[in-house]
Enzyme design. Structure first.
Site, PDB file in Angstrom:
ATOM      1  N   GLU A 176       0.888  -1.172   0.000  1.00  0.00           N
ATOM      2  CA  GLU A 176       0.000   0.000   0.000  1.00  0.00           C
ATOM      3  C   GLU A 176       0.916   1.209   0.000  1.00  0.00           C
ATOM      4  O   GLU A 176       1.684   1.395   0.935  1.00  0.00           O
ATOM      5  CB  GLU A 176      -0.889   0.008   1.259  1.00  0.00           C
ATOM      6  N   CYS A 220      -1.506   9.294   3.330  1.00  0.00           N
ATOM      7  CA  CYS A 220      -1.453   8.863   1.937  1.00  0.00           C
ATOM      8  C   CYS A 220      -2.677   9.360   1.182  1.00  0.00           C
ATOM      9  O   CYS A 220      -2.647   9.540  -0.021  1.00  0.00           O
ATOM     10  CB  CYS A 220      -1.384   7.351   1.868  1.00  0.00           C
TER      11      CYS A 220
HETATM   12  P1  NAP Z   1       8.685   4.714   4.043  1.00  0.00           P
HETATM   13  O1  NAP Z   1       9.833   5.607   4.256  1.00  0.00           O
HETATM   14  O2  NAP Z   1       8.516   4.062   2.732  1.00  0.00           O
HETATM   15  O3  NAP Z   1       8.767   3.609   5.211  1.00  0.00           O
HETATM   16  C1  NAP Z   1       7.749   2.667   5.406  1.00  0.00           C
HETATM   17  C2  NAP Z   1       8.327   1.497   6.170  1.00  0.00           C
HETATM   18  O4  NAP Z   1       9.270   0.809   5.339  1.00  0.00           O
HETATM   19  C3  NAP Z   1       9.092   1.897   7.429  1.00  0.00           C
HETATM   20  O5  NAP Z   1       8.899   0.919   8.415  1.00  0.00           O
HETATM   21  C4  NAP Z   1      10.523   1.895   6.941  1.00  0.00           C
HETATM   22  O6  NAP Z   1      11.456   1.759   7.981  1.00  0.00           O
HETATM   23  C5  NAP Z   1      10.504   0.697   6.029  1.00  0.00           C
HETATM   24  N1  NAP Z   1      11.588   0.645   5.038  1.00  0.00           N
HETATM   25  C6  NAP Z   1      12.326   1.667   4.546  1.00  0.00           C
HETATM   26  N2  NAP Z   1      13.228   1.201   3.652  1.00  0.00           N
HETATM   27  C7  NAP Z   1      13.052  -0.144   3.588  1.00  0.00           C
HETATM   28  C8  NAP Z   1      13.684  -1.183   2.837  1.00  0.00           C
HETATM   29  N3  NAP Z   1      14.662  -0.933   1.983  1.00  0.00           N
HETATM   30  N4  NAP Z   1      13.239  -2.454   3.013  1.00  0.00           N
HETATM   31  C9  NAP Z   1      12.232  -2.725   3.859  1.00  0.00           C
HETATM   32  N5  NAP Z   1      11.621  -1.773   4.605  1.00  0.00           N
HETATM   33  C10 NAP Z   1      12.011  -0.500   4.452  1.00  0.00           C
HETATM   34  O7  NAP Z   1       7.310   5.481   4.369  1.00  0.00           O
HETATM   35  P2  NAP Z   1       6.942   6.417   5.584  1.00  0.00           P
HETATM   36  O8  NAP Z   1       7.655   7.714   5.426  1.00  0.00           O
HETATM   37  O9  NAP Z   1       7.077   5.694   6.873  1.00  0.00           O
HETATM   38  O10 NAP Z   1       5.379   6.623   5.324  1.00  0.00           O
HETATM   39  C11 NAP Z   1       4.891   7.554   4.433  1.00  0.00           C
HETATM   40  C12 NAP Z   1       4.541   6.912   3.111  1.00  0.00           C
HETATM   41  O11 NAP Z   1       3.608   5.865   3.333  1.00  0.00           O
HETATM   42  C13 NAP Z   1       3.850   7.871   2.158  1.00  0.00           C
HETATM   43  O12 NAP Z   1       4.330   7.677   0.862  1.00  0.00           O
HETATM   44  C14 NAP Z   1       2.394   7.473   2.268  1.00  0.00           C
HETATM   45  O13 NAP Z   1       1.626   7.843   1.155  1.00  0.00           O
HETATM   46  C15 NAP Z   1       2.503   5.998   2.441  1.00  0.00           C
HETATM   47  N6  NAP Z   1       1.295   5.434   3.065  1.00  0.00           N
HETATM   48  C16 NAP Z   1       0.430   4.691   2.292  1.00  0.00           C
HETATM   49  C17 NAP Z   1      -0.737   4.195   2.849  1.00  0.00           C
HETATM   50  C18 NAP Z   1      -1.720   3.384   2.050  1.00  0.00           C
HETATM   51  O14 NAP Z   1      -2.601   2.761   2.655  1.00  0.00           O
HETATM   52  N7  NAP Z   1      -1.629   3.361   0.735  1.00  0.00           N
HETATM   53  C19 NAP Z   1      -1.016   4.458   4.184  1.00  0.00           C
HETATM   54  C20 NAP Z   1      -0.107   5.204   4.937  1.00  0.00           C
HETATM   55  C21 NAP Z   1       1.052   5.676   4.367  1.00  0.00           C
HETATM   56  P3  NAP Z   1      12.164   3.067   8.624  1.00  0.00           P
HETATM   57  O15 NAP Z   1      11.094   3.929   9.171  1.00  0.00           O
HETATM   58  O16 NAP Z   1      13.021   2.465   9.665  1.00  0.00           O
HETATM   59  O17 NAP Z   1      12.900   3.719   7.490  1.00  0.00           O
END
Ligand code: NAP
Length: 520
Positions: free
Chosen positions: A283, A317
């Site tokens: 997602e 998001c």
């Molecule tokens: P993110 O930076 O992509 O991180 C999401 C998760 O992935 C975190 O736990 C992060 O850990 C982990 N992660 C980062 N790099 C990784 C890798 N190489 N391998 C595996 N895991 C990894 O996103 P965020 O800043 O936390 O959240 C914001 C984003 O989420 C926005 O783009 C938003 O639109 C999206 N979102 C989507 C939905 C939906 O339902 N579609 C809902 C909520 C949010 P760390 O924090 O330790 O880096």
């Protein structure tokens, strides 16, 4: 909290003394817990991990906790334990799992004041947003449990043909399921996917976001206290690029739910499968459009856009970030939106009357400043546009909610900013507005304001998004609730075309086995 007063994302205000009294007690309980160490938990055993990091509040930098980071060995051991327990957990049966899940949901509801105050401290959500996130977690658990129960564990008799015997079809769990969650819904987007996986009979290894580890640990406590077996759920905080990567690329992880950015999600989508295909639910982000026609109620439309652009500082998001308004009503719309935006109170989200808290970190402030700079250079700032650094804003990541006009070719129309920043533009033909709304790699949510039936039908048929709202004052593009508005994205916003809190969610955590047992 007051009996019968339920906070969802559609709650417009909470003039409810009991609710605030309960929340304020929650703040005291939350503050009493700060400053400790959060361990790794593998098979119910707390472990020290390595290199604990300081988890600080985005409000004022207060130390919330020292968070341990899982080592490779912790990841290995958690996955081995989850794998070893998988068959037993499946054999426990869906009825028992449903019962445990409902107990977990009730514990969350009982703890909601403390949990939402901790969430305000950890990620900066205001009262209603934090209470909403906590209650949503409980309702996602209840929804997933209800789906299992409504389908009696997805065990379906088939037609008997040929020799006498049992002919049936059963949905079975995959085994070890990984859940990786984002910072912005640190409870709901950890609890929703993990409850889907668990109630379906998978064991779970869970990695929270860096700035979400505290609520992630609270989720672990809820499962533990509800009576889930230790080997069913493992808590593995640590860096995404280290711990997340180790989980994603482990051959014994059978399926994964990732919620987060497009960049990380697409990387996982492309690389998760190893020797054979494996289910991957990603997602991802959004760049969510709203269209307002000359037949709209502008008061409703500006309330809806204001709430969806600036709720939790645009760090959803589903945030509304692109608004197309029919030219005849454009000036009126912009004047009203500007007025409502400038009234928003920015500050400490623990306070009752604050709508907009801090951004999550300095990187987000940088993104905000870059976007504001682009608007000042190539367009026009209608409201906001500045970082706030004086007085109560001095120690946190505070910015003004911002409305801008920028040219059609500006990158602001394309990039997910994840800050309180919305671009508006006039249009002449609805056809053109729908084309622009769909001109995005994302397809998560969308909003529409018009009192004209034909326009509504046209838009509903053509808009490319998984969650759509018409004439909603409570939020143009935000505020889905489990069992009410299933939530999932199209295009670059999601990989499965299925939605959380909806009728097709839980089956994604299972695969069919067609069974024929001849008894002659
Ligand atoms: P993110 O930076 O992509 O991180 C999401 C998760 O992935 C975190 O736990 C992060 O850990 C982990 N992660 C980062 N790099 C990784 C890798 N190489 N391998 C595996 N895991 C990894 O996103 P965020 O800043 O936390 O959240 C914001 C984003 O989420 C926005 O783009 C938003 O639109 C999206 N979102 C989507 C939905 C939906 O339902 N579609 C809902 C909520 C949010 P760390 O924090 O330790 O880096």
């Amino acid at each position: 909290m007051a009996e019968g007063f339920r906070v969802t994302y559609a709650t417009m205000s909470a003039d409810n003394e009991e609710l605030h009294k309960g929340y304020e007690e929650g703040i005291e309980q939350a503050k009493a817990q700060l400053g400790g160490t959060i361990p790794i938990v593998v098979n119910g055993q707390e472990r020290p991990g390595e290199g604990p990091y300081e988890l600080n509040s985005p409000i004022d930098g207060t130390l919330l906790a020292h968070v341990s980071q899982a080592t490779r060995q912790d990841v290995e051991d958690a996955i081995a334990s989850a794998r070893g327990f998988a068959i037993e957990w499946e054999r426990t049966g869906w009825r028992k799992r449903v019962e445990l899940m409902r107990r977990a949901a009730d514990l969350i509801t009982e703890r909601r004041n403390e949990l939402s105050a901790l969430m305000a401290l950890e990620v900066g959500k205001n009262r209603l947003e934090a209470l909403g996130d906590v209650e949503e977690t409980a309702d996602l658990m209840r929804w997933n449990a209800k789906e299992m129960e409504d389908h009696q564990g997805f065990n379906v008799p088939m037609q008997a043909m040929g020799a006498p015997g049992q002919y049936y079809d059963v949905m079975r769990p995959y085994g070890v399921w990984a859940v990786i969650s984002p910072f912005n819904f640190p409870m709901a987007l950890a609890g929703g996917p993990s409850s889907g996986a668990l109630v379906a009979g998978n064991t779970v290894v869970f990695k929270p976001a860096h700035q979400g580890a505290l609520l992630g640990y609270k989720l672990y406590e809820v499962y533990r206290d509800a009576g889930f077996p230790a080997a069913a759920f493992h808590y593995l905080p640590g860096r995404g690029s280290v711990v997340g990567d180790a989980i994603v690329h482990h051959p014994d992880v059978a399926g994964i739910t990732f919620t987060g950015s497009y960049e990380v999600g697409m990387g996982i989508y492309r690389s998760f499968a190893s020797d054979y295909p494996k289910p991957v639910i990603c997602e991802m982000g959004g760049k969510n459009p709203t269209i307002v026609t000359k037949h709209a109620d502008l008061d409703k439309a500006t309330d809806g856009v204001m709430r969806s652009a600036f709720g939790f500082g645009g760090q959803k998001c589903s945030a509304a970030s692109r608004v197309f308004v029919e030219r005849e009503v454009y000036d009126d719309f912009v004047t009203r939106l500007k007025g409502k935006t400038e009234k928003i109170k920015v500050g400490n989200p623990l306070e009752r009357d604050v709508y907009l808290g801090p951004l999550i970190n300095e990187d987000a402030v940088h993104t905000f400043e870059e976007a504001a700079e682009e608007a000042k250079k190539n367009g026009n700032v209608i409201a906001g546009g500045e970082r706030l650094t004086e007085g109560e804003h001095a120690k946190g990541n505070f910015v003004q909610p911002t409305v801008v006009e920028v040219p059609d070719d500006s990158w602001i129309w394309k990039r997910e900013l994840f800050v309180p920043f919305v671009a508006v533009a006039p249009f002449d033909e609805l056809d053109d507005a729908i084309r622009k709304a769909n001109d995005s790699e994302y397809g998560l949510t969308a909003g529409f304001y018009s009192e004209d039936e034909a326009e509504i039908r046209e838009w509903l048929d053509r808009i490319e998004a998984g969650v759509v709202y018409v004439n909603r004052r409570a939020g143009a593009t935000t505020g889905a609730w489990p069992g009410v508005q299933p939530f999932g994205g199209w295009k670059g916003s999601g990989t499965t075309g299925k939605a959380g809190g909806g009728p097709y969610y839980v089956t994604q955590y299972m695969r069919e086995q067609s069974r024929t047992v001849i008894t002659e």
